[in-house]
Design a protein around this motif. Structure first.
Motif, PDB file in Angstrom:
ATOM      1  N   ASN A 195      19.203  18.233  -5.562  1.00  0.00           N
ATOM      2  CA  ASN A 195      19.936  19.259  -6.295  1.00  0.00           C
ATOM      3  C   ASN A 195      20.849  19.963  -5.283  1.00  0.00           C
ATOM      4  N   VAL A 196      22.003  19.346  -5.053  1.00  0.00           N
ATOM      5  CA  VAL A 196      22.883  19.782  -3.972  1.00  0.00           C
ATOM      6  C   VAL A 196      23.415  21.199  -4.201  1.00  0.00           C
ATOM      7  N   LEU A 197      23.826  21.483  -5.425  1.00  0.00           N
ATOM      8  CA  LEU A 197      24.378  22.804  -5.726  1.00  0.00           C
ATOM      9  C   LEU A 197      23.370  23.899  -5.417  1.00  0.00           C
ATOM     10  N   GLN A 198      22.141  23.740  -5.906  1.00  0.00           N
ATOM     11  CA  GLN A 198      21.109  24.747  -5.679  1.00  0.00           C
ATOM     12  C   GLN A 198      20.777  24.862  -4.198  1.00  0.00           C
ATOM     13  N   SER A 199      20.713  23.715  -3.509  1.00  0.00           N
ATOM     14  CA  SER A 199      20.377  23.710  -2.086  1.00  0.00           C
ATOM     15  C   SER A 199      21.398  24.480  -1.269  1.00  0.00           C
ATOM     16  N   LEU A 200      22.677  24.233  -1.542  1.00  0.00           N
ATOM     17  CA  LEU A 200      23.720  24.892  -0.767  1.00  0.00           C
ATOM     18  C   LEU A 200      23.838  26.374  -1.102  1.00  0.00           C
ATOM     19  N   LYS A 201      23.401  26.764  -2.277  1.00  0.00           N
ATOM     20  CA  LYS A 201      23.378  28.186  -2.616  1.00  0.00           C
ATOM     21  C   LYS A 201      22.235  28.915  -1.907  1.00  0.00           C
ATOM     22  N   LEU A 202      21.138  28.201  -1.662  1.00  0.00           N
ATOM     23  CA  LEU A 202      19.976  28.810  -1.024  1.00  0.00           C
ATOM     24  C   LEU A 202      20.098  28.860   0.495  1.00  0.00           C
ATOM     25  N   ALA A 203      20.629  27.793   1.075  1.00  0.00           N
ATOM     26  CA  ALA A 203      20.599  27.628   2.523  1.00  0.00           C
ATOM     27  C   ALA A 203      21.712  28.412   3.215  1.00  0.00           C
ATOM     28  N   SER A 204      21.479  28.700   4.494  1.00  0.00           N
ATOM     29  CA  SER A 204      22.538  29.294   5.318  1.00  0.00           C
ATOM     30  C   SER A 204      23.362  28.197   5.983  1.00  0.00           C
ATOM     31  N   ARG A 205      22.710  27.108   6.385  1.00  0.00           N
ATOM     32  CA  ARG A 205      23.410  25.961   6.952  1.00  0.00           C
ATOM     33  C   ARG A 205      22.890  24.689   6.284  1.00  0.00           C
ATOM     34  N   ALA A 206      23.681  23.608   6.422  1.00  0.00           N
ATOM     35  CA  ALA A 206      23.265  22.355   5.788  1.00  0.00           C
ATOM     36  C   ALA A 206      23.806  21.158   6.555  1.00  0.00           C
ATOM     37  N   TYR A 207      23.135  20.038   6.353  1.00  0.00           N
ATOM     38  CA  TYR A 207      23.524  18.756   6.928  1.00  0.00           C
ATOM     39  C   TYR A 207      23.647  17.750   5.800  1.00  0.00           C
ATOM     40  N   VAL A 208      24.624  16.859   5.915  1.00  0.00           N
ATOM     41  CA  VAL A 208      24.780  15.773   4.949  1.00  0.00           C
ATOM     42  C   VAL A 208      24.355  14.483   5.633  1.00  0.00           C
TER      43      VAL A 208
END
Length: 236
Positions: A195-208
């Protein structure tokens, strides 16, 4: 406590899944790893928690090298893991599964009652079903229990693998809300999630992650606006 994954290589038998994956989670940070099925997200978490032995690279938690430690020893050092598929003991009650989560770390044993009260506050439905067999719970309730069991070890860093899999939007909101609350309390979170949208809303940083390699990284808010990410994962 800082989690550092450096140039991690791992796989299953002769099949290599990860190539030089590097990810960091700073103390109290919420980090997401996103990617399609088969990208290597689950293998990354399994290699960190010792379920899969890395074939190269380095994983440290608070400066401690985890590579030669067993999964149990890794938990003792402050790492919690909510696995894909939950892996609960279905023949045991909700309460017994939760108490099992506090059976490894000395700090968790000493503060078991306090932690249990906190977990049941996070997930009131588990409090209602504490005497029920875990195998008879709904999928959403089982996911709450899997998260709760990991929290019973009082981790410094929590690995969470696909928590929304098979859940309704309402239960997904409940589980993600609990993860955000735990993170606000100072626990670092490394989330693997489709669930990319939810993940990026929750996280401060992210990796693909694509085909076992990190292809993008940055602030979650920036990746949410990235045209490549939006086209590949958000259908926008």
């Amino acid at each position: 406590m800082r989690l550092t994954i450096e140039n991690l290589k791992a796989g299953y038998g002769k099949v290599q899944v990860l190539w030089d994956v590097s990810v960091t989670v700073e103390p109290g940070e919420f980090v997401a790893v996103i990617g399609a099925n088969g990208a290597g997200k689950t293998t990354t978490l399994r290699a960190v928690s010792g379920i899969v032995k890395p074939t190269g690279g380095r994983v440290t938690l608070g400066g401690t090298d985890l590579a030669r430690l067993s999964p149990t020893q890794i938990v003792k050092h402050g790492l919690g893991h909510v696995p894909e598929g939950r892996e609960l003991f279905g023949f045991m009650t909700v309460l017994e599964n939760l108490e099992l989560g506090a059976s490894v770390r000395a700090e968790a044993k000493a503060k078991k009652s306090e932690t249990l009260e906190h977990v049941l506050t996070l997930f009131p439905r588990l409090a209602e079903r504490r005497a029920q067999l875990a195998g008879t719970l709904s999928g959403g309730e089982q996911q709450m229990l899997a998260v709760g069991r990991a929290l019973m070890s009082r981790p410094q860093v929590l690995l969470v693998d696909e928590p929304s899999l098979g859940l309704s939007p309402l239960l997904t909101h409940t589980v993600f809300g609990a993860l955000k609350e735990v993170n606000r309390e100072g626990v670092g979170v490394l989330l693997v999630e489709q669930n990319v949208l939810q993940s990026l809303k929750l996280a401060s940083r992210a990796y693909v992650l694509e085909n076992g390699r990190v292809v993008k990284q940055g602030l979650a808010a920036d990746l949410l606006k990235d045209p490549g990410v939006r086209e590949a994962y958000l259908a926008l």
